[in-house]
Write a protein that holds these residues in place. Structure first.
Motif, short mmCIF file in Angstrom:
data_model
loop_
_atom_site.label_atom_id
_atom_site.label_comp_id
_atom_site.label_asym_id
_atom_site.label_seq_id
_atom_site.Cartn_x
_atom_site.Cartn_y
_atom_site.Cartn_z
N SER A 66 0.81 -1.22 0.00
CA SER A 66 0.00 0.00 0.00
C SER A 66 0.84 1.27 0.00
N GLU A 67 2.09 1.18 0.52
CA GLU A 67 2.91 2.39 0.58
C GLU A 67 4.30 2.11 0.02
N ARG A 68 4.97 3.18 -0.35
CA ARG A 68 6.32 3.02 -0.89
C ARG A 68 7.24 2.36 0.15
N TYR A 69 7.17 2.83 1.38
CA TYR A 69 7.93 2.20 2.47
C TYR A 69 6.93 1.49 3.37
N PRO A 70 7.01 0.18 3.47
CA PRO A 70 5.96 -0.57 4.18
C PRO A 70 6.04 -0.43 5.70
N THR A 71 4.89 -0.41 6.34
CA THR A 71 4.86 -0.33 7.81
C THR A 71 5.08 -1.73 8.39
N GLN A 72 5.41 -1.73 9.68
CA GLN A 72 5.60 -3.03 10.36
C GLN A 72 4.37 -3.92 10.27
N PRO A 73 3.13 -3.39 10.52
CA PRO A 73 1.98 -4.29 10.44
C PRO A 73 1.82 -4.89 9.04
N GLU A 74 2.13 -4.09 8.02
CA GLU A 74 1.95 -4.61 6.66
C GLU A 74 2.99 -5.70 6.35
N ILE A 75 4.22 -5.50 6.82
CA ILE A 75 5.26 -6.52 6.57
C ILE A 75 4.91 -7.81 7.32
N LEU A 76 4.42 -7.64 8.55
CA LEU A 76 4.05 -8.83 9.33
C LEU A 76 2.88 -9.57 8.65
N ARG A 77 1.93 -8.80 8.12
CA ARG A 77 0.82 -9.43 7.37
C ARG A 77 1.37 -10.19 6.17
N TYR A 78 2.31 -9.57 5.48
CA TYR A 78 2.91 -10.19 4.30
C TYR A 78 3.58 -11.52 4.68
N LEU A 79 4.37 -11.50 5.74
CA LEU A 79 5.09 -12.72 6.14
C LEU A 79 4.11 -13.81 6.56
N ASN A 80 3.03 -13.41 7.23
CA ASN A 80 2.00 -14.40 7.59
C ASN A 80 1.30 -14.93 6.36
N HIS A 81 1.08 -14.05 5.40
CA HIS A 81 0.46 -14.48 4.14
C HIS A 81 1.37 -15.51 3.45
N VAL A 82 2.67 -15.23 3.43
CA VAL A 82 3.62 -16.16 2.79
C VAL A 82 3.56 -17.52 3.50
N ALA A 83 3.54 -17.46 4.83
CA ALA A 83 3.51 -18.72 5.60
C ALA A 83 2.26 -19.53 5.26
N ASP A 84 1.12 -18.84 5.10
CA ASP A 84 -0.13 -19.55 4.79
C ASP A 84 -0.15 -20.00 3.32
N ARG A 85 0.22 -19.08 2.46
CA ARG A 85 0.16 -19.31 1.00
C ARG A 85 0.98 -20.54 0.60
N ASP A 87 1.94 -22.92 2.83
CA ASP A 87 1.72 -23.97 3.82
C ASP A 87 2.97 -24.24 4.66
N LEU A 88 3.60 -23.17 5.09
CA LEU A 88 4.86 -23.35 5.82
C LEU A 88 4.64 -23.74 7.29
N ARG A 89 3.46 -23.38 7.83
CA ARG A 89 3.30 -23.52 9.28
C ARG A 89 3.39 -24.97 9.77
N ARG A 90 3.05 -25.91 8.87
CA ARG A 90 3.07 -27.30 9.34
C ARG A 90 4.49 -27.75 9.72
N ASP A 91 5.50 -27.04 9.26
CA ASP A 91 6.87 -27.39 9.64
C ASP A 91 7.52 -26.33 10.53
N ILE A 92 6.69 -25.52 11.17
CA ILE A 92 7.25 -24.54 12.11
C ILE A 92 6.71 -24.86 13.51
N THR A 93 7.61 -24.97 14.46
CA THR A 93 7.17 -25.12 15.85
C THR A 93 7.43 -23.79 16.55
#
Ligand code: N01
Length: 535
Positions: A66-85, A87-93
């Motif tokens: 949404s912005e040229r320089y991303p905010t912390q909440p947006e980056i965290l959303r992105y990383l969570n999206h990557v984890a879901d997209r 299916d990484l969570r099944r191998d993360i404890t």
């Protein structure tokens, strides 16, 4: 170890290459520093399009920043999206803090011990612990006596913190302090910034990204990616061709103005010698001091905010959004604690040698034990039980930042000896992880069970790191690049200053030369009939 940017990327790549990979994460959430640094105003000072993974064309096209320089909440959303997209969570404890890792020389495996006694074992151990992830806290007299709330920027609480009508003290004027100051100033009754070292900064020129910009980048994203991988910093900027003092004053002023208003960190590359030549650096520093000064109305405050202890870029500069303008507000004060040091915390605030500041909150934006802090926190014991802390007592020593002799089957992402904090970490992380994935695939195909950095290779690499930094001005300042941020820490330059592009070439060359600098063994050294290296 670690489910931040590097850990997620490593898991994705290793799984794709057919490995059984598991991530252990100390926190109850993924995201690494973007999970922990939730302070108001936290955002990345690398542009969103470049601070994102390049491994999936689909991900690249789907995600809209949404912005040229991303905010912390947006980056965290992105990383969570990557984890879901993916299916990484099944191998993360999660909630799995590794307290010890011990190498078993007979089986060529690592055994990990978690904080609650659980054990895990693996052939390879990849440390993805972050470069700026071990927060550092001051230890002022009376700190415990303070009856208000004390918060560490890098361990920001998850609950809502309401600064309305409160008096807030911020200690530290690095990126974190400079980012939070203007945001908290809009809410709090009074903000006092306790500054020990004034810092250089370039304004962020942040703005919402338009659909046109999004479309234009996505139409040829690969070209942009290649530019970042081929740049010195992973930011896609190439240094200017002419040297700083080769051009007329007018030409230089115009070039500086243009870079200042648009490029953020790219300002440092306006000319190729700004971080190499002290006269060039002085001219760039003078320009920035003038620009920073223009943003501050009060002449006394302006003078105190001007960095004089170091040249631009020799310590990590900041890309700020309204930091200097914040001091034009009636409710923001600057306490120069170099001139009037903090003497003690009291029950109601902070007392400097000049006066007492009554406070409801104190925020420690005091930085990190950089690069080695997180790596040395767990007890990592290699060959003969020697720990990493012992091995690196005089400073870290690695081969290309990837591993260290005496610690077989241990790989490091983003650590000392790699471009790490001198680069866009997304780019340098992906380069390293892709290279490691190829390495591990090669070892599997070749029936190798043990890989270890050779002593000669790491000694040569450390010499190379030192030679490269001696071409620069980085050692003219005390900084977290060279151990200056922690008392008693070895004063050696830790990141690799040769640039991302050159580092990439060296990685490729190493692989092409059958991983020269690493001993590859099908039988672990300890179980070989004659204990000698079988390179
Ligand atoms: O930490 P810092 P930071 N008493 O080390 C001061 C990344 N980052 O968290 O310089 C009083 O830069 C210290 O003073 P001095 C980025 O790489 C990125 O702000 O030691 N003051 C300094 O002013 C960044 O560079 C983003 O004299 C004390 C400050 O605290 C790195 O993290 C956002 C003190 C520490 O500054 C670290 O930034 C945020 C004491 N006892 C951070 N001890 C992005 O945008 C220390 N200080 C990606």
């Amino acid at each position: 170890m670690g489910a931040g940017i590097a850990g997620l990327r490593t898991l994705y790549s290793l799984r794709k290459a057919g490995f059984d990979a598991q991530v252990l994460e100390a926190s109850d959430e993924i995201g690494g520093v973007w999970n922990h640094n939730r302070y108001p105003g936290a955002r990345c000072d690398v542009e969103s399009f470049d601070y994102s993974y390049s491994f999936s064309k689909e991900l690249e096209q789907e995600w809209v920043w949404s912005e040229r320089y991303p905010t912390q909440p947006e980056i965290l959303r992105y990383l969570n999206h990557v984890a879901d997209r993916f299916d990484l969570r099944r191998d993360i404890t999660i909630n799995a803090r590794v307290e010890a890792a011990d190498y078993n020389e007979e089986s060529a495996t690592w055994t990990l011990t978690l904080h609650d006694g659980r054990k895990a074992s693996s052939r390879y151990l990849v440390l993805c612990l972050g470069q700026l992830s071990a927060p550092k806290m001051p230890n002022y007299p009376g700190q415990d006596r303070f009856k208000g709330e004390t918060i560490v920027s890098a361990m920001w609480p998850r609950r809502e913190i309401d600064f309305t009508g409160k008096r807030v003290g911020i200690i530290g004027t690095g990126s974190s302090g400079m980012q939070m100051t203007p945001v908290i100033a809009q809410i709090a009754e009074r903000v006092t910034v306790f500054q020990r070292t004034a810092n250089f900064s370039v304004p962020a020129a942040n703005a919402p990204l338009t659909e046109e910009e999004d479309r234009a980048v996505k139409a040829d994203y690969e070209a942009r990616r290649e530019m970042t991988r081929n740049s010195p910093t992973g930011l896609g900027f190439q240094p200017g061709k002419k040297k700083t003092l080769e051009v007329s004053d007018e030409e230089r002023e115009e070039a500086f103005e243009k870079a200042y208003h648009r490029l953020g960190f790219g300002f440092a590359l306006t000319y190729p010698d700004i971080l190499l030549d002290k006269d060039a650096n002085r001219v760039a520093s003078d320009f920035l001091r003038r620009k920073m000064g223009e943003r501050v109305e009060d002449p006394e405050v302006r003078e105190k905010l001007m960095p004089v202890t170091h040249g631009f870029g020799t310590r990590r500069p900041t890309v700020d959004s309204g930091y200097f303008e914040a001091f034009n507000r009636d409710n923001v004060d600057l306490a120069d604690i170099r001139e009037h040091p903090i003497e003690a915390f009291t029950e109601t605030g902070i007392r400097t040698s000049q006066k007492h500041y009554p406070l409801d909150f104190v925020i420690f934006a005091t930085g990190f034990d950089a690069l080695t802090g997180a790596l040395l926190k767990p007890r990592i014991a290699g060959r003969g039980g020697v720990t990493l802390k012992e091995k690196w007592a005089a400073g870290p020593i690695t081969n290309m930042g990837l591993g260290t002799a005496g610690f077989p089957n241990l790989l490091i992402v983003g650590g000392p000896g790699s471009p790490t904090v001198l680069s866009n970490v997304m780019v340098s992380t992906e380069l390293q992880v892709d290279w490691m994935t190829e390495l591990l695939s090669h070892l599997r195909d070749a029936g190798v069970r043990e890989i270890e950095v050779t002593r000669e290779a790491e000694a040569a690499w450390n010499r190379h790191v030192a030679e490269r930094v001696n071409e620069t001005l980085y050692m003219t300042a005390q900084s977290f690049y060279n151990g200056g941020e922690v008392e008693g820490k070895p004063k050696v330059f830790m990141p690799y200053s040769g640039g991302v592009r050159h580092y990439r070439r060296l990685l490729e060359q190493c692989a092409a030369d059958d991983y020269v600098g690493f001993a590859l063994r099908s039988t672990p050294l300890a179980t070989q009939p004659e204990t000698q290296d079988a390179d």
